[in-house]
Design a protein around this motif. Structure first.
Motif, short mmCIF file in Angstrom:
data_model
loop_
_atom_site.label_atom_id
_atom_site.label_comp_id
_atom_site.label_asym_id
_atom_site.label_seq_id
_atom_site.Cartn_x
_atom_site.Cartn_y
_atom_site.Cartn_z
N GLN A 75 -58.96 46.55 -21.02
CA GLN A 75 -58.84 45.50 -22.03
C GLN A 75 -60.04 45.46 -22.96
O GLN A 75 -59.94 44.95 -24.07
CB GLN A 75 -58.69 44.13 -21.36
CG GLN A 75 -57.48 44.01 -20.45
CD GLN A 75 -56.18 44.18 -21.20
OE1 GLN A 75 -56.04 43.70 -22.32
NE2 GLN A 75 -55.22 44.88 -20.61
N GLN B 45 -54.60 44.15 -26.23
CA GLN B 45 -53.90 42.87 -26.37
C GLN B 45 -53.33 42.66 -27.76
O GLN B 45 -52.58 41.73 -27.99
CB GLN B 45 -54.71 41.69 -25.88
CG GLN B 45 -56.11 41.40 -26.28
CD GLN B 45 -57.22 42.33 -25.83
OE1 GLN B 45 -57.06 43.54 -25.62
NE2 GLN B 45 -58.39 41.78 -25.72
N GLN B 46 -53.67 43.58 -28.70
CA GLN B 46 -53.10 43.48 -30.04
C GLN B 46 -51.86 44.37 -30.20
O GLN B 46 -51.40 44.59 -31.31
CB GLN B 46 -54.15 43.89 -31.09
CG GLN B 46 -55.35 42.96 -31.11
CD GLN B 46 -56.50 43.53 -31.90
OE1 GLN B 46 -56.81 44.72 -31.80
NE2 GLN B 46 -57.13 42.70 -32.70
N GLN C 269 -48.20 49.41 -25.71
CA GLN C 269 -49.13 49.51 -24.57
C GLN C 269 -48.66 50.60 -23.62
O GLN C 269 -49.45 51.37 -23.09
CB GLN C 269 -49.19 48.18 -23.83
CG GLN C 269 -49.86 47.09 -24.63
CD GLN C 269 -50.00 45.81 -23.84
OE1 GLN C 269 -50.03 45.81 -22.62
NE2 GLN C 269 -50.07 44.70 -24.53
#
Ligand SMILES: Nc1ncnc2c1ncn2[C@@H]1O[C@H](COP(=O)(O)OP(=O)(O)O)[C@@H](O)[C@H]1O
Ligand SMILES: [Mg+2]
Lengths: 299, 369
Positions: free
Chosen positions: B95, B139-140, B146
């Motif tokens: 992350q 997280q974007q 992902q």
């Protein structure tokens, strides 16, 4: 008719319904009121006080001037300030060095045992701080437990002089602030999923590299929070240096305390407080920027 | 180069349970996975798929048995020294790193030169259609993106074997279907051996060269999708893959590849293809797929042909699903809608008397479980 209309226009409900800014203000008002009462107003009072002068009998003479700040430029106070900064930073670094392995260990024990360790870390807070400092004095003094122990096992011949030295102050400070470093560190270490470390291993990272590249960066938010919780109060601490440092170790906290309680020079004490505040603020802002605090908080 | 990319020999994995007991997650599994193969492990949740994969990756060690990678007994080699990479079920992206840093991580561990890393990361991101996303944080990204980063991060290492643990499980149906085809194409393109874990039988059938159907820590059957669907060797596999009708009975005779089973509910014998090891007198189950049953007005064969009553007609577009009843036994039949008609009853009406035929070559005789 038109009067009723304009009254309606002014009513609070209507303003709130139609004005997003007003809605926002209302939403944050509990925070704002709290900050106003407990932080902003007292700080403004201290700032105003720092611009006054001491009267003959320790009273405050309301006469605006910068004399107190000029006094602080004296090398004596500058040295105390720098020394305090050094003690604050050393305390912070030591709590990280001692607290990190401890937090790491707790975060990696089975869940059922964790609460026990966390409980043990908090237990000392049930006893009065002053009493705990006296306990340390008993341990560290020449005839204390530590020297007795070291002499009995033959490690030293004569008692070590630890109490009433800067070392004693550091021991007391690290002891006092360690939980404030361990708890936030534990919180961020515990949040790291084991899958992240497995992914690192899977991609070819031996354990120490996985620690440096994954665990350490992911625990940074905890370390930053811990640093803020330790460094800021450590800078203003006066009890530990008073009781364990003897007369030799004077920190900025002692200076401020003495101005208020001994010399009864409130304006000068206020000026020293403001200076301390500005210094810690600069440090905190610089440090959090540098460590990318705002971004890390998003995780 | 050895014959197999990965070989599991009699692998057992036993975990201690918190209550002090034991759980056998993997129970004497043997698998031989060929180079360049798309191999799937398929089975219900908890059957030991992830545990098997983790033993190949090196996160778990077998309690007994041995894992070989490219012919070498891998023993207790730690994960970071194994020539395999994993796409985790949860993706496990870093992350705190950008897409580029995530994908570059594995190459940095190999101490590859900076410009070479840059080139290879760019290449693989292009391959998984993530060009231009290098500087985003995980997280974007959307779930599908992902997933692609997780894939790119493993592929960039050019492993001998890529392990994928339900990689599409978190995606919505439409995206999952797209990714199935894309993954399959990608695998053929890069030529890396894929070991793919899924509990979705359709996914396994579409993508795999071979499938191992697992249940309760055992590999019940290993074969091509056609073999698994057309010739299941156990009741569990017949039931788990696709839909089927079961009729219970007792084996009356076995001859070469044919067997006859007396089915009490039909008060008749049914002849079908025998699975190996059937013996006369044994409890058995007849399995026949709904699309393989013939429905007609009149009997077609003298054997394996039964009179039945239509109880339900369901039009579902491509097929019409017909349920019939024989002495309280329900049998499902799928008729393909080969004729365009507005009459939804083109394949008979409810309560109509019909004949159904279970052609022996479409009928399987399996040992009852
Ligand atoms: N680390 C573990 N400790 C104890 N039991 C485990 C562990 N990992 C898996 N199991 C058990 O082993 C069985 C197989 O699990 P798993 O391999 O994850 O199944 P699947 O991936 O097919 O759903 C399950 O019953 C699970 O509870
Ligand atoms: Mg699983």
């Amino acid at each position: 008719m038109s009067i009723i209309n304009s009254v309606q226009k002014l009513s609070l409900g209507k303003v709130l319904r139609e004005n997003p800014t007003a809605q926002g203000l209302l939403l944050i008002s509990p925070t704002t009121i709290y900050l106003l009462i407990f932080t902003i107003i007292p700080m403004i009072l201290v700032a105003i006080l720092s611009l006054m002068i001491r009267g003959m009998y320790g009273n405050v003479v309301y006469q605006i001037n910068l004399a107190n700040y000029v006094r602080l430029i004296d090398p004596l106070y500058v040295r105390i300030l720098l020394y305090s900064l050094g003690v604050g930073l050393t305390t912070t670094v030591l709590t990280i060095l001692i607290g990190y392995p401890l937090a790491y260990f707790i975060a990696h024990t089975p869940i059922r045992e964790r609460s026990l360790y966390l409980f043990l870390i908090l237990v000392p807070f049930w006893t009065n701080f002053i009493i705990r400092i006296y306990a340390w004095i008993m341990i560290l003094r020449s005839e204390g437990f530590l020297n007795q122990l070291l002499m009995n096992i033959g490690l030293i011949e004569a008692p070590l002089n630890i109490l009433y030295t800067p070392t004693a102050v550091l021991i007391g400070m690290v002891y006092e602030f360690l939980p404030f470093m361990v708890l936030p560190l534990y919180t961020s270490l515990e949040k790291i999923e084991s899958a992240q470390l497995e992914a690192a291993a899977d991609l070819g990272a031996p354990p120490w590299k996985a620690f440096l590249r994954v665990t350490l960066p992911l625990s940074l938010p905890g370390m930053i929070a811990g640093t803020i919780l330790v460094f800021i109060p450590a800078m203003g601490m006066f009890v530990v240096p008073d009781l364990m440092g003897g007369a030799k170790t004077i920190l900025i906290g002692n200076v401020i305390r003495n101005q208020f309680l001994v010399s009864r020079d409130w304006p000068f004490g206020a000026a020293a407080s403001i200076l301390l505040l500005i210094m810690t603020l600069i440090f905190t802002l610089y440090y959090t920027r540098k460590a990318g605090f705002s971004e890390e908080l998003l995780i | 180069m050895s014959e197999f990319a990965v070989e599991l020999r009699d692998v057992v994995k036993i975990f201690p349970t918190p209550e002090g007991g034991e759980i056998t997650a993997v129970n004497h599994i043997n698998m031989q996975i060929k180079h360049g193969e798309f191999f799937s492990m398929l089975g219900p949740s908890g059957c030991g798929k992830t545990t098997t994969l983790r033993m190949i990756a090196g996160f778990e060690w077998p309690t007994s048995g041995e894992v070989r990678i490219d012919g070498h007994v891998i023993g207790r080699t730690p994960p970071y020294l194994r020539p395999v990479n994993t796409v985790f079920q949860s993706y496990a992206l870093f992350q705190h790193m950008t897409v580029f840093q995530n994908v570059a991580f594995g190459l940095e561990m190999e101490r590859i030169r900076k410009d070479e890393i840059k080139r290879r990361v760019g290449e693989v991101l292009e391959m998984v259609k993530l060009g231009g996303m290098e500087h985003r944080k995980p997280q974007q990204l959307s779930g599908g993106q992902q997933q692609r980063v997780a894939l790119a991060r493993a592929l960039v290492k050019r492993p001998k074997v890529l392990l994928l643990d339900e990689p599409l499980g978190a995606l919505d149906l439409k995206l999952r279907k797209e990714m199935q085809l894309e993954l399959k194409t990608l695998q053929e393109q890069v030529g890396i051996t894929f070991i793919y874990v899924t509990h979705d039988q359709e996914e396994a059938l579409i993508m795999s060269d071979r499938i191992a159907v697992m249940n309760r820590g055992k590999a019940l059957q290993i074969g091509t999708p056609v073999e698994i669907y057309e010739r299941p060797t156990s009741q569990f596999v017949a039931d788990f893959i696709g839909e089927t009708n079961f009729l219970y009975g007792t084996v009356r005779f076995v001859e070469a590849d044919k067997a006859s089973v007396y089915v009490p509910v039909l008060d008749s014998e049914v002849i079908g293809l025998a699975t190996a090891g059937l013996t006369v007198g044994q409890k058995a189950v007849i399995s026949i797929r709904p699309e393989k049953i013939r429905i007609s007005d009149k009997p077609i064969l003298t054997k394996n042909c039964f009179s039945a009553r239509v109880t339900l007609i369901a039009y579902i577009g491509s097929d019409t699903r017909v349920s019939v009843d024989i002495n309280g036994q329900r049998i499902n039949i799928w008729e393909q809608n080969k004729i365009s008609s507005l009459d939804t009853n083109i394949y008979y009406r409810e309560n109509q008397e019909v004949w159904i035929t279970l052609f022996p070559e479409n009928t399987l005789v399996l040992p009852e479980e």
